[in-house]
Design an enzyme around this catalytic site. Structure first.
Site, short mmCIF file in Angstrom:
data_model
loop_
_atom_site.label_atom_id
_atom_site.label_comp_id
_atom_site.label_asym_id
_atom_site.label_seq_id
_atom_site.Cartn_x
_atom_site.Cartn_y
_atom_site.Cartn_z
N ARG A 20 26.99 31.86 32.86
CA ARG A 20 27.62 32.17 34.15
C ARG A 20 27.21 33.58 34.64
O ARG A 20 26.48 33.72 35.62
CB ARG A 20 29.15 32.06 34.03
N ASP A 21 27.61 34.60 33.92
CA ASP A 21 27.33 35.97 34.38
C ASP A 21 25.82 36.18 34.42
O ASP A 21 25.31 36.92 35.29
CB ASP A 21 27.98 36.99 33.41
N HIS A 212 35.04 43.07 28.28
CA HIS A 212 33.78 42.58 28.85
C HIS A 212 32.97 43.80 29.29
O HIS A 212 33.29 44.43 30.30
CB HIS A 212 34.15 41.67 30.03
N HIS A 214 29.33 45.81 30.19
CA HIS A 214 27.91 45.78 30.57
C HIS A 214 27.25 46.99 29.93
O HIS A 214 27.89 48.04 29.74
CB HIS A 214 27.77 45.79 32.09
N CYS A 245 26.03 41.91 38.37
CA CYS A 245 26.93 41.50 39.44
C CYS A 245 26.17 41.66 40.75
O CYS A 245 25.68 42.74 41.05
CB CYS A 245 28.20 42.35 39.46
N ASN A 254 25.02 42.20 30.74
CA ASN A 254 26.10 42.31 29.76
C ASN A 254 25.53 42.85 28.47
O ASN A 254 24.34 42.75 28.19
CB ASN A 254 26.66 40.91 29.46
N1 COA Z 1 33.73 25.77 45.84
C1 COA Z 1 32.92 25.22 46.77
N2 COA Z 1 32.83 25.65 48.02
C2 COA Z 1 33.60 26.68 48.38
C3 COA Z 1 34.47 27.30 47.48
C4 COA Z 1 34.51 26.82 46.15
N3 COA Z 1 35.29 27.34 45.22
N4 COA Z 1 35.10 28.30 48.11
C5 COA Z 1 34.66 28.33 49.36
N5 COA Z 1 33.74 27.34 49.52
C6 COA Z 1 32.99 27.00 50.73
C7 COA Z 1 33.87 26.56 51.84
O1 COA Z 1 34.06 25.16 51.76
C8 COA Z 1 33.07 26.94 53.04
O2 COA Z 1 32.03 26.01 53.24
P1 COA Z 1 31.56 25.61 54.71
O3 COA Z 1 31.00 26.88 55.31
O4 COA Z 1 30.50 24.58 54.44
O5 COA Z 1 32.77 25.13 55.38
C9 COA Z 1 32.41 28.25 52.61
O6 COA Z 1 32.37 28.20 51.19
C10 COA Z 1 33.18 29.46 53.06
O7 COA Z 1 34.51 29.31 52.67
P2 COA Z 1 35.65 30.39 52.92
O8 COA Z 1 36.94 29.80 52.53
O9 COA Z 1 35.49 30.95 54.29
O10 COA Z 1 35.39 31.44 51.85
P3 COA Z 1 34.44 32.69 51.85
O11 COA Z 1 33.14 32.47 52.50
O12 COA Z 1 35.26 33.86 52.24
O13 COA Z 1 34.18 32.70 50.28
C11 COA Z 1 34.56 33.03 48.01
C12 COA Z 1 35.04 33.29 49.41
C13 COA Z 1 35.08 34.10 47.11
C14 COA Z 1 35.06 31.69 47.54
C15 COA Z 1 33.01 33.00 47.99
O14 COA Z 1 32.50 34.16 48.59
C16 COA Z 1 32.49 32.88 46.60
O15 COA Z 1 32.54 31.83 45.99
N6 COA Z 1 31.91 33.97 46.10
C17 COA Z 1 31.36 34.06 44.76
C18 COA Z 1 31.91 35.25 44.07
C19 COA Z 1 31.26 35.42 42.75
O16 COA Z 1 31.05 34.48 42.01
N7 COA Z 1 30.91 36.66 42.41
C20 COA Z 1 30.26 36.98 41.20
C21 COA Z 1 31.16 36.92 40.03
S1 COA Z 1 32.45 38.08 39.96
ZN ZN Z 2 30.23 40.99 34.03
#
Ligand code: COA
Ligand code: ZN
Length: 325
Positions: A20-21, A212, A214, A245, A254
């Site tokens: 994942r990370d 955790h 890095h 990240c 990590n």
């Molecule tokens: N699984 C699948 N799709 C998702 C989802 C999830 N958990 N969460 C949001 N979405 C989709 C929505 O369906 C939407 O899709 P669409 O544009 O086709 O309608 C789109 O993403 C935007 O959704 P929204 O609710 O507006 O959320 P957002 O854009 O503000 O996203 C997060 C917020 C946090 C869910 C998103 O930015 C994300 O998943 N980020 C990843 C963070 C991450 O993993 N960081 C690294 C590790 S710490």
């Molecule tokens: Zn990390």
């Protein structure tokens, strides 16, 4: 603190976050079947927990857009917890549906990193994650909370322990059975780690505490040793030191799983990990991600992986023996 615990070597649980990370950072999409084979190989090395994937927006992290297929495709091994990162209710429903053992909820200890990483304020994150926790508790699925930037934020600087403790408290109240304090960008240092670890362990002795780290500034292993001294027995790490990240400038990988296992076993701890098997997995990581990875133990070998003597040594030895005779 001694390495011997109740007459046996002290057990340290190693938790792998590479799938994942690590893979979330890669620009190439690792094919689903290769991800499944990667996790399956890791599951057979004696690791306590593996973070298999993240049920996040596929637009945000395209590298993990196959989360369901990976979680459904892996073989379950008794004793190995297969966890996944979940940022919201949508992610929780997907993760539970795919048979995930534990939901790893994530938010940052600081407002700026939370806004950068999750596009929400911390209070908005907490409100969403409270809903996620209640879904998980109803489904009988364990909840862990990972607090990013718990030891410092690349934009805000130092984070007060009280801030971290307050978020821990709120998640324990929601029913989280585990807390992970994440040093997302390698800002932690040993004295700080030991102090925070002691406080959290004293306050919530029944809660599983993970650290955790890095290795951004070379303090990964010193921080682990300081945490062990303070009673911590669970660490995240990534095979080959994969990771980082996407929203933290300069973030690097990590702490490397095989480096930690190699060091802790030499120091008399029981990690439960078969190092030779883990090194076999690590050797295959460059082919998986398409570039070299920084695994010192793969490059240099274990401490007693000896090298054949150079051909010149036999002749020198013979000449020395002849002189003595
Ligand atoms: N699984 C699948 N799709 C998702 C989802 C999830 N958990 N969460 C949001 N979405 C989709 C929505 O369906 C939407 O899709 P669409 O544009 O086709 O309608 C789109 O993403 C935007 O959704 P929204 O609710 O507006 O959320 P957002 O854009 O503000 O996203 C997060 C917020 C946090 C869910 C998103 O930015 C994300 O998943 N980020 C990843 C963070 C991450 O993993 N960081 C690294 C590790 S710490
Ligand atoms: Zn990390």
């Amino acid at each position: 603190m001694s390495t011997v615990w109740n007459g046996a070597r002290r057990r340290i649980h190693m938790q792998e976050v590479g799938p994942r990370d690590g893979l979330q950072m890669e620009s190439v999409f690792v094919p689903t079947a290769d991800k499944i084979a990667f996790v399956d190989a890791l599951s057979r090395t004696g690791l306590a927990k593996i973070e298999v994937t993240a049920f996040v927006s596929p637009k945000a992290i395209p590298a993990l857009r196959d989360a369901e297929d990976v979680m459904r495709g892996i073989a379950r091994v008794p004793g190995v917890v297969h966890t996944a990162l979940v940022p919201n209710v949508r992610g929780a429903e997907r993760a539970i549906d795919a048979g995930t053992d534990e939901l790893n909820l994530v938010m940052s200890a600081t407002e700026t990193h939370n806004l950068a990483n999750l596009r929400m304020t911390r209070e908005q994150s907490f409100a969403g994650l409270a809903e996620v926790a209640s879904i998980a508790v109803d489904a009988g699925v364990a909840v862990n909370i990972s607090l990013s930037c718990a030891f410092g934020c690349p934009m805000e600087g130092d984070v007060a322990d009280l801030v971290v403790l307050r978020w821990c408290e709120r998640f324990v109240e929601l029913g989280a059975s585990g807390i992970t304090l994440c040093d997302t960008t390698g800002m932690a240092y040993p004295g700080q780690v030991a102090a925070l670890a002691r406080t959290v362990r004293n306050r919530w002795p029944g809660t599983q505490l993970t650290m955790h780290f890095h290795d951004t500034r070379g303090l990964g292993l010193p921080n682990i040793l300081a945490a062990i001294d303070a009673g911590v027995d669970r660490f995240d790490a990534s095979v080959g030191g994969l990771g980082g990240c996407p929203y933290a400038p300069g973030a690097s990988g990590n702490v490397c799983t095989e480096t930690v296992v190699h060091a802790l076993e030499l120091m008399g701890y029981d990690t439960g990990v078969d190092l030779a098997a883990l090194l076999d997995v690590s050797r295959r990581v460059p082919a998986l991600v398409g570039h070299d990875v920084a695994s010192p133990i793969v490059k240099a070998g274990r401490r007693l992986d000896l090298h054949p003597e150079p051909a010149s040594v036999a002749a020198l030895r013979a000449a020395a023996a002849a002189r003595v005779a």
